[in-house]
Motif scaffolding. Structure first.
Motif, PDB file in Angstrom:
ATOM      1  N   VAL A  26       0.911  -1.053  -0.093  1.00 40.78           N
ATOM      2  CA  VAL A  26      -0.278  -0.349   0.090  1.00 40.78           C
ATOM      3  C   VAL A  26       0.897   1.185   0.039  1.00 40.78           C
ATOM      4  O   VAL A  26       1.927   1.403   0.461  1.00 40.78           O
ATOM      5  N   ILE A  27       0.487   1.825  -0.521  1.00 38.43           N
ATOM      6  CA  ILE A  27       0.822   3.332  -0.445  1.00 38.43           C
ATOM      7  C   ILE A  27       0.554   4.327   0.476  1.00 38.43           C
ATOM      8  O   ILE A  27      -0.574   4.744   0.384  1.00 38.43           O
ATOM      9  N   ILE A  28       1.165   4.712   1.325  1.00 39.37           N
ATOM     10  CA  ILE A  28       1.066   5.400   2.661  1.00 39.37           C
ATOM     11  C   ILE A  28       0.889   6.991   2.831  1.00 39.37           C
ATOM     12  O   ILE A  28       2.466   7.474   2.295  1.00 39.37           O
ATOM     13  N   VAL A  29       0.178   7.544   2.484  1.00 31.02           N
ATOM     14  CA  VAL A  29       0.342   9.441   3.084  1.00 31.02           C
ATOM     15  C   VAL A  29      -0.651  10.314   3.946  1.00 31.02           C
ATOM     16  O   VAL A  29      -1.462   9.716   4.475  1.00 31.02           O
ATOM     17  N   LEU A  30      -0.006  10.120   4.791  1.00 29.38           N
ATOM     18  CA  LEU A  30      -0.060   9.967   6.401  1.00 29.38           C
ATOM     19  C   LEU A  30       0.623  11.335   7.490  1.00 29.38           C
ATOM     20  O   LEU A  30       1.611  11.706   7.397  1.00 29.38           O
ATOM     21  N   SER A  31       0.016  12.185   7.894  1.00 29.76           N
ATOM     22  CA  SER A  31      -0.290  13.441   8.798  1.00 29.76           C
ATOM     23  C   SER A  31      -0.157  13.204   9.941  1.00 29.76           C
ATOM     24  O   SER A  31      -1.559  12.882  10.493  1.00 29.76           O
ATOM     25  N   PHE A  32       0.661  13.035  11.123  1.00 30.38           N
ATOM     26  CA  PHE A  32       0.871  12.907  12.584  1.00 30.38           C
ATOM     27  C   PHE A  32       0.268  14.516  12.816  1.00 30.38           C
ATOM     28  O   PHE A  32       0.921  15.360  12.824  1.00 30.38           O
ATOM     29  N   VAL A  33      -0.904  15.003  13.514  1.00 31.60           N
ATOM     30  CA  VAL A  33      -1.833  16.335  13.881  1.00 31.60           C
ATOM     31  C   VAL A  33      -1.300  15.879  15.221  1.00 31.60           C
ATOM     32  O   VAL A  33      -2.404  15.811  15.237  1.00 31.60           O
ATOM     33  N   PHE A  34      -0.652  16.948  15.988  1.00 28.34           N
ATOM     34  CA  PHE A  34      -0.990  16.634  17.381  1.00 28.34           C
ATOM     35  C   PHE A  34      -1.269  17.912  17.410  1.00 28.34           C
ATOM     36  O   PHE A  34      -1.164  19.201  17.582  1.00 28.34           O
ATOM     37  N   ASN A  35      -1.579  17.822  18.766  1.00 30.09           N
ATOM     38  CA  ASN A  35      -2.969  18.776  19.433  1.00 30.09           C
ATOM     39  C   ASN A  35      -2.668  18.593  21.475  1.00 30.09           C
ATOM     40  O   ASN A  35      -3.317  19.208  21.937  1.00 30.09           O
ATOM     41  N   ASN A  36      -1.704  17.936  21.496  1.00 29.19           N
ATOM     42  CA  ASN A  36      -0.882  17.994  22.721  1.00 29.19           C
ATOM     43  C   ASN A  36      -0.644  19.514  23.026  1.00 29.19           C
ATOM     44  O   ASN A  36       0.394  19.697  22.727  1.00 29.19           O
ATOM     45  N   VAL A  37      -0.073  18.938  24.406  1.00 31.07           N
ATOM     46  CA  VAL A  37       0.480  20.215  24.494  1.00 31.07           C
ATOM     47  C   VAL A  37       2.109  21.001  24.746  1.00 31.07           C
ATOM     48  O   VAL A  37       2.499  21.540  23.424  1.00 31.07           O
ATOM     49  N   GLN A  38       3.026  19.645  24.584  1.00 26.42           N
ATOM     50  CA  GLN A  38       4.380  19.875  23.924  1.00 26.42           C
ATOM     51  C   GLN A  38       4.556  19.647  22.447  1.00 26.42           C
ATOM     52  O   GLN A  38       5.017  21.451  21.729  1.00 26.42           O
ATOM     53  N   TYR A  39       3.718  19.541  21.457  1.00 28.80           N
ATOM     54  CA  TYR A  39       3.825  19.574  19.994  1.00 28.80           C
ATOM     55  C   TYR A  39       2.401  21.043  19.159  1.00 28.80           C
ATOM     56  O   TYR A  39       2.499  19.709  18.032  1.00 28.80           O
ATOM     57  N   ASN A  40       0.939  21.075  20.376  1.00 24.48           N
ATOM     58  CA  ASN A  40       0.377  21.399  19.701  1.00 24.48           C
ATOM     59  C   ASN A  40       0.181  21.943  18.248  1.00 24.48           C
ATOM     60  O   ASN A  40       1.369  23.658  17.937  1.00 24.48           O
TER      61      ASN A  40
END
Length: 177
Positions: free
Chosen positions: A105-119
């Motif tokens: 499979v071809i994966i195109v993925l964004s890890f979108v952070f919402n925690n305090v450290q990396y918001n």
């Protein structure tokens, strides 16, 4: 025959300085490398599904193993395997089955952070994933916010899958520079 000239003390000190500078630069590059483990909580069916097959080849079953299937993902990300752990973000993107036998499979993925450290920061992952292998590596191609201009790789491992609830737990070991 020309006489061999001995090194001057200045030349020797210059060579030592250049060597030490190169070692220092190499060491600092290694120390900028970081590693973090994340867990994706994947649910394929039901009202709380985080994965959906959105398009495929007419007349064929749309699935992770069927060539031409296009899948949308919005998985919670946690720092522990516990599905009730605090979310630090969402893994949002697409998966497309690219090989005729359904193995890649071809994966195109964004890890979108919402925690305090990396918001507000993101990690951008992309690549071919050989989904029948225990360990699957894809590229970290960039990021935003705290991860601007990073490069690296992410190793995906399926920790567990429950066919009754269609829940998967996927460990993602991310190494970035």
């Amino acid at each position: 025959m020309a006489a061999i000239k001995p090194f001057s003390i200045t030349t020797l000190l210059l060579m030592i300085f250049i060597t030490m500078t190169m070692i220092s630069q190499t060491s600092s590059k290694k120390s900028n490398q970081s590693n973090q483990v994340f867990y994706l909580h994947d649910v394929t069916n039901g009202p709380n599904a985080t994965v959906a097959q959105i398009v495929g080849i007419t007349g064929k079953v749309w699935s992770y193993n069927t060539f031409g299937t296009f899948i949308m993902v919005d998985d919670p990300i946690t720092l522990t395997p516990n599905q009730y752990a605090v979310q630090v973000g969402r893994a949002q993107g697409t998966i497309s089955v690219a090989s005729m036998d359904g193995s890649t499979v071809i994966i195109v993925l964004s890890f979108v952070f919402n925690n305090v450290q990396y918001n507000g920061s993101t990690l951008e992952l992309q690549g071919a994933s050989r989904q029948r292998e225990n360990s699957r590596e894809i590229s970290v191609v960039s990021g935003t916010g705290r991860f601007r201009f990073v490069k690296g790789y992410a190793v995906f491992e399926t920790v567990s899958y429950d066919p009754t609830t269609t829940r998967s737990l996927i460990r993602v070991n991310v190494t970035i520079n």
